[in-house]
Design a protein around this motif. Structure first.
Motif, PDB file in Angstrom:
ATOM      1  N   VAL A  24      21.303  33.051  29.463  1.00  0.00           N
ATOM      2  CA  VAL A  24      20.078  33.818  29.808  1.00  0.00           C
ATOM      3  C   VAL A  24      18.768  33.035  29.430  1.00  0.00           C
ATOM      4  CG1 VAL A  24      20.422  34.887  27.346  1.00  0.00           C
ATOM      5  CG2 VAL A  24      19.209  36.051  29.311  1.00  0.00           C
ATOM      6  N   ASP A  25      18.899  32.222  28.190  1.00  0.00           N
ATOM      7  CA  ASP A  25      17.764  31.548  27.539  1.00  0.00           C
ATOM      8  C   ASP A  25      17.456  30.360  28.726  1.00  0.00           C
ATOM      9  OD1 ASP A  25      17.454  32.807  25.253  1.00  0.00           O
ATOM     10  OD2 ASP A  25      18.571  31.549  24.208  1.00  0.00           O
ATOM     11  N   ALA A  26      18.299  29.886  29.525  1.00  0.00           N
ATOM     12  CA  ALA A  26      17.935  28.874  30.399  1.00  0.00           C
ATOM     13  C   ALA A  26      17.146  29.656  31.656  1.00  0.00           C
ATOM     14  CB  ALA A  26      19.120  27.992  30.905  1.00  0.00           C
ATOM     15  N   TRP A  27      17.834  30.726  31.900  1.00  0.00           N
ATOM     16  CA  TRP A  27      17.164  31.640  32.952  1.00  0.00           C
ATOM     17  C   TRP A  27      15.889  31.817  32.860  1.00  0.00           C
ATOM     18  CZ3 TRP A  27      21.691  35.862  33.305  1.00  0.00           C
ATOM     19  CH2 TRP A  27      22.835  35.221  33.687  1.00  0.00           C
ATOM     20  N   ASN A  28      15.261  32.419  31.600  1.00  0.00           N
ATOM     21  CA  ASN A  28      14.332  32.736  31.304  1.00  0.00           C
ATOM     22  C   ASN A  28      13.308  31.568  31.267  1.00  0.00           C
ATOM     23  OD1 ASN A  28      14.023  35.622  30.878  1.00  0.00           O
ATOM     24  ND2 ASN A  28      15.089  35.072  28.748  1.00  0.00           N
ATOM     25  N   ALA A  29      13.778  30.369  30.781  1.00  0.00           N
ATOM     26  CA  ALA A  29      12.876  29.390  30.939  1.00  0.00           C
ATOM     27  C   ALA A  29      12.834  28.695  32.275  1.00  0.00           C
ATOM     28  CB  ALA A  29      13.538  27.977  30.022  1.00  0.00           C
ATOM     29  N   ALA A  30      13.616  28.895  33.290  1.00  0.00           N
ATOM     30  CA  ALA A  30      13.323  28.403  34.523  1.00  0.00           C
ATOM     31  C   ALA A  30      12.591  29.606  35.451  1.00  0.00           C
ATOM     32  CB  ALA A  30      14.782  28.370  35.115  1.00  0.00           C
ATOM     33  N   LYS A  31      12.434  30.764  34.837  1.00  0.00           N
ATOM     34  CA  LYS A  31      11.968  31.820  35.482  1.00  0.00           C
ATOM     35  C   LYS A  31      12.227  32.249  36.847  1.00  0.00           C
ATOM     36  CE  LYS A  31       7.609  31.061  32.782  1.00  0.00           C
ATOM     37  NZ  LYS A  31       6.121  31.071  32.803  1.00  0.00           N
ATOM     38  N   VAL A  32      13.519  31.836  37.093  1.00  0.00           N
ATOM     39  CA  VAL A  32      14.042  32.179  38.355  1.00  0.00           C
ATOM     40  C   VAL A  32      15.190  33.218  38.458  1.00  0.00           C
ATOM     41  CG1 VAL A  32      15.288  30.949  40.318  1.00  0.00           C
ATOM     42  CG2 VAL A  32      13.340  29.991  39.348  1.00  0.00           C
ATOM     43  N   TRP A  33      15.631  33.989  39.339  1.00  0.00           N
ATOM     44  CA  TRP A  33      16.683  35.036  39.253  1.00  0.00           C
ATOM     45  C   TRP A  33      17.909  34.052  39.373  1.00  0.00           C
ATOM     46  CZ3 TRP A  33      18.491  39.311  37.772  1.00  0.00           C
ATOM     47  CH2 TRP A  33      19.860  39.831  38.100  1.00  0.00           C
ATOM     48  N   PRO A  34      18.897  34.184  38.461  1.00  0.00           N
ATOM     49  CA  PRO A  34      20.096  33.624  38.785  1.00  0.00           C
ATOM     50  C   PRO A  34      21.165  34.161  39.822  1.00  0.00           C
ATOM     51  CG  PRO A  34      20.281  34.944  36.977  1.00  0.00           C
ATOM     52  CD  PRO A  34      18.887  35.152  37.563  1.00  0.00           C
ATOM     53  N   ARG A  35      20.770  33.559  41.125  1.00  0.00           N
ATOM     54  CA  ARG A  35      21.621  34.062  42.170  1.00  0.00           C
ATOM     55  C   ARG A  35      22.987  33.462  42.304  1.00  0.00           C
ATOM     56  NH1 ARG A  35      19.311  36.961  46.910  1.00  0.00           N
ATOM     57  NH2 ARG A  35      21.152  37.748  47.782  1.00  0.00           N
ATOM     58  N   ASP A  36      23.340  32.537  41.482  1.00  0.00           N
ATOM     59  CA  ASP A  36      24.657  32.229  41.378  1.00  0.00           C
ATOM     60  C   ASP A  36      25.407  33.193  40.564  1.00  0.00           C
ATOM     61  OD1 ASP A  36      23.242  31.233  39.155  1.00  0.00           O
ATOM     62  OD2 ASP A  36      24.586  29.677  38.720  1.00  0.00           O
TER      63      ASP A  36
END
Length: 401
Positions: A24-36
């Motif tokens: 989740v921290d990486a998702w927030n840093a990337a600012k992209v919905w984790p479609r995978d």
């Protein structure tokens, strides 16, 4: 059914622990919905919870399926919220959609290959859907032409279809409201800049603009006259789902504080041996147990006359308890609670977000207050004690000394 529910809950727990929490921290840093990640949720059966098995769903009741978000909330409350809204749309599609729509969309939605979201709120209306400006015109060939704007649209520019509530005339009231599913790639659909939401940057939210969007009559989910009541039911389900997710958030915060305090040495012992720490965390634990009982009772009431009131009770109490829990657990860690690796700052911000979406705490109080007024009207009047006088038939006042 209990065995199937438990299996789904176990799957949701594994998804939270192995897919959401580590990333989740990486998702927030990337600012992209984790479609995978949502693709994996679909494969695991978490994107068609209430849909019939014949359309690829789990066939769970609302009361059973809503418990999934408590498990997902152990990983992240915003992710749980997004999947809860998708499941509401999938439920509506399979339960109320036309046969043509189900043939074209149902299995992709239940499998998570395509994502859906619900669009009701508008920039100027907030929690008052009566002030709706999005208009749909029914054309001679049966198609609908839709223009307007929606606000706080989750999975903005990420979902594949948006279940949108519209008015079909300028007449006041809700009798002309309907719900229609608008594909994201329909000409005339666009999205505004993403809202800046620092604690859940991976979940895109923005306004959605509809400029002369033409949609087939096959996409009508709720016909004219049923859109308002349908949207209220969707909101009630969402409110209870949010309460469920908040319980997962509270458990995550409590476990973090327990894991820290059992090893933190202070004043010749461990933090967890201190009465003050035990009392603080004990209060969180009690609030968590009460919250679980409340949201589960509310989930069982959905679809009954008591459903809206119970949903309001759950939405009023549980997110407030989650805010308190996250803050208390942060306090237990002291300065360490402010550090990102522990995740408590993220949980505090998420809890505040969940207090607001799908009806603020104050809106829930309005619903509860109206119910109390109705109950009061049916209660017998109290007798006037001696020493008191009546100024009119409805007001009792203290007599002058």
């Amino acid at each position: 059914m209990t065995q199937k529910r438990d299996a789904v809950l176990s799957t949701a727990h594994d998804h939270a622990m192995h897919v959401i929490r580590p990333n989740v921290d990486a998702w927030n840093a990337a600012k992209v919905w984790p479609r995978d990640a949502s693709d994996k949720a679909g494969v695991a059966g978490l994107t068609g919870l209430y849909a019939p098995e014949e359309w690829g769903g789990q066939g769970l009741s609302l009361a059973d399926g809503i418990q999934v978000y408590e498990q997902l909330g152990l990983g992240d409350g915003a992710y749980a919220f997004a999947l809860s809204m998708h499941n509401i749309c999938t439920y509506a599609a399979c339960g109320y959609g036309t046969e043509a729509f189900k043939q074209g969309w149902a299995r992709d939605l239940t499998a998570g290959r395509k994502l859906a979201n619900f669009a009701l709120t508008e920039p100027q209306s907030g929690s008052d859907p009566m002030q709706m400006y999005t208009r749909a015109t029914v054309n001679g060939d049966g198609t609908w032409t839709i223009s307007g704007a929606k606000a706080w649209v989750s999975l903005a520019d990420e979902a594949d279809i948006y279940f949108t509530v519209v008015k079909t005339s300028d007449a006041p009231g809700h009798k002309d409201m309907a719900m229609i599913a608008i594909p994201a790639d329909a000409p005339g659909v666009s999205f505004g800049p993403r809202y800046d939401t620092p604690s859940y940057n991976f979940l895109p939210m923005s306004e959605m603009y509809l400029d002369q969007v033409v949609v087939s009559e096959d996409n009508i989910i709720l016909p004219i006259g049923q859109g308002f009541q349908g949207s209220l039911m969707a909101i009630d389900i969402a409110r209870v789902s949010i309460a469920s997710g908040c319980c997962g958030l509270m458990q995550a915060a409590l476990d973090t504080a327990l894991s820290y305090s059992k090893n933190r040495k202070m004043f010749g012992g461990k933090n967890i041996d201190l009465d003050g720490i035990q009392w603080m965390l004990g209060e969180v634990a009690t609030d968590l147990e009460a919250s679980r009982l409340l949201y589960r009772k509310a989930a069982e009431a959905l679809g009954t006359p008591e459903g809206p009131l119970m949903a309001a009770h759950a939405k009023r109490f549980v997110p407030d308890a989650a805010v308190k829990a996250a803050n208390t657990c942060t306090q237990v860690l002291g300065g360490m609670g402010l550090l990102q690796p522990y995740g408590l700052d993220r949980l505090s911000r998420l809890a505040q977000m969940l207090r607001i979406v799908d009806g603020t705490t104050e809106i829930s109080r309005v619903v509860i207050g109206r119910a109390l007024k109705k109950r009061a009207a049916n209660l017998p009047d109290l007798p006037v004690p001696k020493g008191f006088g009546e100024t009119d038939a409805n007001t009792v006042t203290v007599a002058a000394e």
